[in-house]
Design a protein around this motif. Sequence first.
Motif, PDB file in Angstrom:
ATOM      1  N   GLU A   1      -6.417  65.599  13.220  1.00 14.47           N
ATOM      2  CA  GLU A   1      -8.006  65.453  12.826  1.00 14.47           C
ATOM      3  C   GLU A   1      -9.445  65.447  14.014  1.00 14.47           C
ATOM      4  OE1 GLU A   1     -11.187  62.665  10.927  1.00 14.47           O
ATOM      5  OE2 GLU A   1      -9.288  63.191   9.467  1.00 14.47           O
ATOM      6  N   VAL A   2      -9.869  66.937  14.154  1.00 11.88           N
ATOM      7  CA  VAL A   2     -10.895  66.700  14.942  1.00 11.88           C
ATOM      8  C   VAL A   2     -11.946  66.741  14.034  1.00 11.88           C
ATOM      9  CG1 VAL A   2     -12.098  69.265  16.081  1.00 11.88           C
ATOM     10  CG2 VAL A   2     -10.166  69.194  16.372  1.00 11.88           C
ATOM     11  N   GLU A   3     -13.062  66.166  15.095  1.00  6.77           N
ATOM     12  CA  GLU A   3     -14.084  65.336  14.480  1.00  6.77           C
ATOM     13  C   GLU A   3     -15.020  66.398  14.477  1.00  6.77           C
ATOM     14  OE1 GLU A   3     -17.875  63.614  14.704  1.00  6.77           O
ATOM     15  OE2 GLU A   3     -17.690  65.199  15.683  1.00  6.77           O
ATOM     16  N   SER A   4     -15.200  67.365  14.934  1.00 10.31           N
ATOM     17  CA  SER A   4     -15.941  68.278  14.578  1.00 10.31           C
ATOM     18  C   SER A   4     -16.229  68.943  13.547  1.00 10.31           C
ATOM     19  CB  SER A   4     -16.094  69.812  15.492  1.00 10.31           C
ATOM     20  OG  SER A   4     -16.318  69.187  16.998  1.00 10.31           O
TER      21      SER A   4
ATOM     22  N   THR B   1     -15.545  67.969  10.437  1.00 12.74           N
ATOM     23  CA  THR B   1     -15.063  66.724   9.758  1.00 12.74           C
ATOM     24  C   THR B   1     -16.590  66.539   9.868  1.00 12.74           C
ATOM     25  OG1 THR B   1     -14.864  64.747  10.708  1.00 12.74           O
ATOM     26  CG2 THR B   1     -12.684  65.892  10.239  1.00 12.74           C
ATOM     27  N   LEU B   2     -17.330  66.912  10.643  1.00 14.34           N
ATOM     28  CA  LEU B   2     -19.073  66.825  10.299  1.00 14.34           C
ATOM     29  C   LEU B   2     -19.736  67.768   9.294  1.00 14.34           C
ATOM     30  CD1 LEU B   2     -21.431  65.637  11.417  1.00 14.34           C
ATOM     31  CD2 LEU B   2     -21.633  67.719  12.981  1.00 14.34           C
ATOM     32  N   ASP B   3     -20.491  67.193   9.089  1.00 16.95           N
ATOM     33  CA  ASP B   3     -20.887  68.221   7.361  1.00 16.95           C
ATOM     34  C   ASP B   3     -22.403  68.728   8.207  1.00 16.95           C
ATOM     35  OD1 ASP B   3     -22.336  68.959   5.529  1.00 16.95           O
ATOM     36  OD2 ASP B   3     -22.260  67.818   3.995  1.00 16.95           O
ATOM     37  N   HIS B   4     -21.990  70.242   8.720  1.00 17.06           N
ATOM     38  CA  HIS B   4     -22.715  70.744   8.960  1.00 17.06           C
ATOM     39  C   HIS B   4     -24.538  71.616   8.563  1.00 17.06           C
ATOM     40  CE1 HIS B   4     -19.550  71.060  12.064  1.00 17.06           C
ATOM     41  NE2 HIS B   4     -20.260  71.556  12.811  1.00 17.06           N
ATOM     42  N   ASN B   5     -23.723  71.417   7.229  1.00 13.74           N
ATOM     43  CA  ASN B   5     -25.047  71.250   5.840  1.00 13.74           C
ATOM     44  C   ASN B   5     -26.479  69.648   6.379  1.00 13.74           C
ATOM     45  OD1 ASN B   5     -24.175  73.831   4.926  1.00 13.74           O
ATOM     46  ND2 ASN B   5     -22.302  72.520   3.694  1.00 13.74           N
TER      47      ASN B   5
ATOM     48  N   GLN C   1     -29.905  74.692  14.222  1.00 13.66           N
ATOM     49  CA  GLN C   1     -29.694  74.469  12.960  1.00 13.66           C
ATOM     50  C   GLN C   1     -28.822  75.604  12.742  1.00 13.66           C
ATOM     51  OE1 GLN C   1     -30.606  71.760  11.775  1.00 13.66           O
ATOM     52  NE2 GLN C   1     -29.292  71.910   9.602  1.00 13.66           N
ATOM     53  N   PRO C   2     -27.573  74.692  12.576  1.00 16.76           N
ATOM     54  CA  PRO C   2     -25.693  75.176  12.078  1.00 16.76           C
ATOM     55  C   PRO C   2     -25.946  75.988  10.488  1.00 16.76           C
ATOM     56  CG  PRO C   2     -25.437  73.115  12.820  1.00 16.76           C
ATOM     57  CD  PRO C   2     -26.757  73.342  12.385  1.00 16.76           C
ATOM     58  N   ASN C   3     -25.254  76.845  10.805  1.00 17.39           N
ATOM     59  CA  ASN C   3     -25.706  77.549   9.503  1.00 17.39           C
ATOM     60  C   ASN C   3     -26.370  79.156   9.276  1.00 17.39           C
ATOM     61  OD1 ASN C   3     -22.663  77.409   8.827  1.00 17.39           O
ATOM     62  ND2 ASN C   3     -22.232  75.843   8.454  1.00 17.39           N
ATOM     63  N   GLN C   4     -28.096  78.447  10.210  1.00 14.79           N
ATOM     64  CA  GLN C   4     -29.070  78.934   9.854  1.00 14.79           C
ATOM     65  C   GLN C   4     -29.864  79.738  11.182  1.00 14.79           C
ATOM     66  OE1 GLN C   4     -32.214  76.374   7.872  1.00 14.79           O
ATOM     67  NE2 GLN C   4     -30.397  75.292   6.510  1.00 14.79           N
ATOM     68  N   ALA C   5     -29.021  79.319  11.993  1.00 13.37           N
ATOM     69  CA  ALA C   5     -29.176  80.227  12.991  1.00 13.37           C
ATOM     70  C   ALA C   5     -28.712  79.807  14.490  1.00 13.37           C
ATOM     71  CB  ALA C   5     -30.901  79.096  13.735  1.00 13.37           C
TER      72      ALA C   5
ATOM     73  N   SER D   1     -30.600  60.879  16.612  1.00 10.50           N
ATOM     74  CA  SER D   1     -30.408  61.189  15.427  1.00 10.50           C
ATOM     75  C   SER D   1     -29.383  62.640  14.579  1.00 10.50           C
ATOM     76  CB  SER D   1     -30.325  60.613  13.841  1.00 10.50           C
ATOM     77  OG  SER D   1     -30.110  60.296  13.305  1.00 10.50           O
ATOM     78  N   ALA D   2     -28.346  62.319  14.259  1.00 10.31           N
ATOM     79  CA  ALA D   2     -27.925  63.984  14.229  1.00 10.31           C
ATOM     80  C   ALA D   2     -28.967  63.989  12.348  1.00 10.31           C
ATOM     81  CB  ALA D   2     -26.763  63.906  13.879  1.00 10.31           C
ATOM     82  N   PHE D   3     -28.306  62.664  11.605  1.00 11.00           N
ATOM     83  CA  PHE D   3     -29.218  62.803  10.614  1.00 11.00           C
ATOM     84  C   PHE D   3     -30.677  62.693  10.029  1.00 11.00           C
ATOM     85  CE2 PHE D   3     -23.734  62.708  10.783  1.00 11.00           C
ATOM     86  CZ  PHE D   3     -23.755  63.158  10.181  1.00 11.00           C
TER      87      PHE D   3
END
Length: 157
Positions: free
Chosen positions: A3-6, A8-12, A42-46, A150-152
């Motif tokens: 399992e790769v942590e990256s 499992t991260l919700d990039h959204n 921002q992932p999936n946006q830029a 913080s990521a969130f």
Amino acid sequence: MAEVESFTLDHNQVIAPYVRVITTEVGKKGDEITNYDLRFAQPNQAEIPTAALHTLEHLLADLLRDRLDGIIDISPFGCRTGFHLIVWGNYPAQEVAQALKETLGQIVEEIQWTDVQGTDAKSCGNYKDHSLFSAKEWAKVVLNQGISTSAFEREII
């Protein structure tokens, strides 16, 4: 499969730019290695253009070492939204974010092309693919948005 942590991260759900600890691993002899997520876009946006990312990689590899001891590696994400920073030991995200902020400020205000290491055929595997102008522009974007610890949530330093 591991399992790769990256993956499992919700990039959204993340809100860039930020610094977060991905993991701290402890070796058989008790040595710690910490992997940080230095997210610029921002992932999936830029995504950071390749030449800018490449130049930022070279500059961060050099300049962050002036601010943080024990850096093992800094490498871009394949998605081109930021970097892995791998260090011996464990710094709080706040300390890494502050070092990153100072480094990006230095890139914007002080760095000239002659300051960028590894930009010839002998020292770089793709030496023609650099852009200091674009690296400076991305550094400005990150600084203007503020770096969160913080990521969130936006916990800007």
